[in-house]
Design a protein around this motif. Structure first.
Motif, PDB file in Angstrom:
ATOM      1  N   LYS A 157     -32.192  16.307  14.452  1.00  0.00           N
ATOM      2  CA  LYS A 157     -30.569  16.810  14.610  1.00  0.00           C
ATOM      3  C   LYS A 157     -30.339  17.140  15.985  1.00  0.00           C
ATOM      4  N   SER A 199     -32.486  12.303   7.280  1.00  0.00           N
ATOM      5  CA  SER A 199     -33.071  13.622   7.110  1.00  0.00           C
ATOM      6  C   SER A 199     -32.993  14.279   5.698  1.00  0.00           C
TER       7      SER A 199
ATOM      8  N   GLU B  63     -25.032  20.034   1.937  1.00  0.00           N
ATOM      9  CA  GLU B  63     -25.901  19.001   2.252  1.00  0.00           C
ATOM     10  C   GLU B  63     -25.323  18.260   3.590  1.00  0.00           C
ATOM     11  N   VAL B  64     -24.216  18.173   3.751  1.00  0.00           N
ATOM     12  CA  VAL B  64     -23.561  17.443   4.935  1.00  0.00           C
ATOM     13  C   VAL B  64     -23.790  18.311   6.188  1.00  0.00           C
ATOM     14  N   ARG B  66     -25.890  20.586   6.514  1.00  0.00           N
ATOM     15  CA  ARG B  66     -27.443  21.110   6.952  1.00  0.00           C
ATOM     16  C   ARG B  66     -27.996  19.692   7.391  1.00  0.00           C
ATOM     17  N   ASN B  67     -27.690  18.524   7.057  1.00  0.00           N
ATOM     18  CA  ASN B  67     -28.380  17.165   7.283  1.00  0.00           C
ATOM     19  C   ASN B  67     -27.629  16.392   8.453  1.00  0.00           C
ATOM     20  N   THR B  68     -26.802  16.648   9.158  1.00  0.00           N
ATOM     21  CA  THR B  68     -26.170  16.065  10.434  1.00  0.00           C
ATOM     22  C   THR B  68     -26.154  17.138  11.478  1.00  0.00           C
ATOM     23  N   PRO B  69     -26.215  16.506  12.434  1.00  0.00           N
ATOM     24  CA  PRO B  69     -26.369  17.363  13.768  1.00  0.00           C
ATOM     25  C   PRO B  69     -25.008  17.951  14.064  1.00  0.00           C
ATOM     26  N   LEU B  71     -23.483  18.462  16.681  1.00  0.00           N
ATOM     27  CA  LEU B  71     -22.729  17.781  17.711  1.00  0.00           C
ATOM     28  C   LEU B  71     -22.003  16.928  16.970  1.00  0.00           C
ATOM     29  N   PHE B  72     -22.610  16.116  16.008  1.00  0.00           N
ATOM     30  CA  PHE B  72     -21.732  15.136  15.189  1.00  0.00           C
ATOM     31  C   PHE B  72     -20.665  15.670  14.511  1.00  0.00           C
ATOM     32  N   TYR B  75     -17.922  16.214  16.816  1.00  0.00           N
ATOM     33  CA  TYR B  75     -17.225  14.956  17.214  1.00  0.00           C
ATOM     34  C   TYR B  75     -16.414  14.491  16.108  1.00  0.00           C
ATOM     35  N   MET B  76     -16.832  14.810  15.049  1.00  0.00           N
ATOM     36  CA  MET B  76     -16.005  14.444  13.487  1.00  0.00           C
ATOM     37  C   MET B  76     -14.861  15.009  13.917  1.00  0.00           C
ATOM     38  N   TYR B 105     -24.889  26.483   6.189  1.00  0.00           N
ATOM     39  CA  TYR B 105     -26.183  27.315   6.339  1.00  0.00           C
ATOM     40  C   TYR B 105     -25.788  28.486   5.482  1.00  0.00           C
ATOM     41  N   TRP B 158     -27.481  31.058  16.604  1.00  0.00           N
ATOM     42  CA  TRP B 158     -27.272  29.577  16.555  1.00  0.00           C
ATOM     43  C   TRP B 158     -25.787  29.541  16.944  1.00  0.00           C
TER      44      TRP B 158
END
Lengths: 217, 221
Positions: A157, A199, B63-64, B66-69, B71-72, B75-76, B105, B158
């Motif tokens: 990520k 992932s 899930e979304v 934790r499983n996407t960056p 930064l993404f 951007y979204m 998280y 974080w």
């Protein structure tokens, strides 16, 4: 929303970006893990006092934003005239970043091996090397593999940040497409779906291993 | 090797501005944490509610997130929501992105912490005559907070590090944004970013130490 100007060529472009993401991640994770194991063993063997300098340096990599690290790394390589391309720079910084986290995981794994087990191994005549290879390594791997998978996911990520150095990875590729096609939501959704597809299975594997391998059950 | 003259005085002259930026960074991180905690508690409640729809919403969110960056996600919020006619400022989209991430998280943390508390605790509280709410508030909640506190501290660090991503969507008032602006004006990249790195490091350490002191005050027996 389904009426889109996105062509298969653009999808191939995104796939190329995803490939770049995977490449950067793979290099960083492999190099970072090797360094992490070396540093982790070093930290354990040297004890908390003598490994203080190493701990401090690795702590910096964990307390400074990755974006800043990447910019600093890039500036440094141009100051020192190393002539690295963005890919190399990104891989080096990401590897160090991975190594910093991996060291903690490795150290935790080694510490989780009961001292009595190790003493038993040594008293059976095993050398330090044999003890490390045949006793500590299997037991420590069992303890730290779930955390290591989590780290791999994190690096996957975080590798999106290399776009700042001009590397065209998945997120940057989708950003380029957004700029050209002006369909931000649709393209970003595809991009997110690709990240998720990569992932999520790994995350599930990590969760499974954690359950399967957790001690005493 | 170094055919380059470092000009640290430029970076030192910019220190007051950088520190102002650090305040904004801290502010965004704190706000995102507060919003994240509130949403995370809601999501945990959704998951425990037994309602299929609510629990699906909570699971998808987690899930979304934790499983996407991260930064993404930013951007979204910044570019993606434009499709619905919602145009957020860099500040708001950065805050929204990080809060979304934190919530995902933290919800997982809270769920793990709740699971770690034995059922017998609730049952014995109830058998002592406490109503369900009281049992949760006086018995389960303090233990849950104790377990979830350390992971939440990590999440706070974080969040601070994630605020640096705002610069990619044009944020120019936080630490990373101001650094980038100064850098664009003078091309003293290394000096300014090294200074920013030191400030980020100090903030992260200060937060960790403060959390440790707080935990010591709150959670000792």
């Amino acid at each position: 929303m389904f009426d889109t100007a996105l062509t298969w060529n653009d999808m191939a472009f995104l796939a190329q970006g995803a490939w770049m993401t995977l490449m950067v991640t793979a290099v960083a994770v492999v190099a970072g893990t090797v360094m992490g194991i070396v540093f982790g063993v070093l930290r354990y063997q040297a004890g908390p006092y003598w490994s203080l300098p190493l701990t401090f340096v690795l702590d910096i990599f964990r307390s400074v934003p990755l974006l800043i690290q990447l910019v600093l790394g890039n500036a440094f390589q141009s100051i020192a005239r190393l002539g690295w391309d963005p890919f190399t720079t990104s891989c080096v910084i990401l590897s160090l970043y991975t190594a910093a986290y991996c060291t903690e995981i490795v150290r935790g794994g080694i510490e989780a091996v009961p001292p009595t087990t190790r003493r038993a191994a040594r008293s059976l005549g095993m050398t330090w090397r044999q003890d490390m290879m045949h006793i500590v390594a299997p037991l420590a791997t069992r303890v730290s593999l779930p955390a290591w998978i989590g780290l791999t996911l994190g690096v996957l990520k975080d590798s999106s940040l290399v776009l700042w150095l001009g590397l065209i990875e998945l997120l940057r590729a989708s950003q380029i497409l957004v700029t050209r096609l002006q369909e931000p939501l649709f393209i970003l959704l595809i991009c997110g779906a690709i990240y998720f597809l990569i992932s999520f299975p790994i995350a599930r594997l990590g969760g499974y291993l954690e359950k399967r391998w957790s001690p005493n059950d | 090797m170094f055919n380059y003259t470092f000009r640290w005085n430029q970076a030192f002259n910019a220190l007051p501005r950088l520190l102002e930026g650090a305040l904004v960074t801290l502010e965004i991180a704190l706000l995102s944490m507060l919003i994240g905690i509130v949403i995370a508690i809601l999501l945990t409640g959704f998951r425990l509610s037994g309602n299929a729809l609510l629990s699906a919403i909570a699971r998808t969110w987690v899930e979304v997130a934790r499983n996407t960056p991260a930064l993404f996600q930013i951007y979204m919020a910044h570019f993606g929501l434009g499709a619905f006619g919602i145009h957020l400022s860099p500040y708001t989209s950065l805050l929204a992105g990080i809060a979304f991430n934190n919530a995902g998280y933290l919800a997982e943390n809270f769920r793990g912490a709740l699971k770690a508390i034995p059922d017998t605790q609730t049952r014995s509280a109830r058998s002592l005559g406490m109503p369900a709410i009281q049992a949760f508030r006086l018995i389960v909640m303090p233990q849950m907070l104790r377990i979830a506190f350390l992971p939440a501290t990590n999440q706070m660090v974080w969040a601070i590090l994630m605020t640096s991503l705002g610069v990619t969507v044009g944020m120019n008032t936080d630490l990373a944004g101001i650094t980038q602006e100064l850098n664009a004006r003078s091309f003293r990249t290394f000096e300014f970013f090294a200074m920013a790195a030191v400030i980020y490091y100090l903030i992260a350490k200060a937060v960790t130490l403060a959390a440790r002191a707080l935990a010591w005050r709150m959670f000792r027996y």
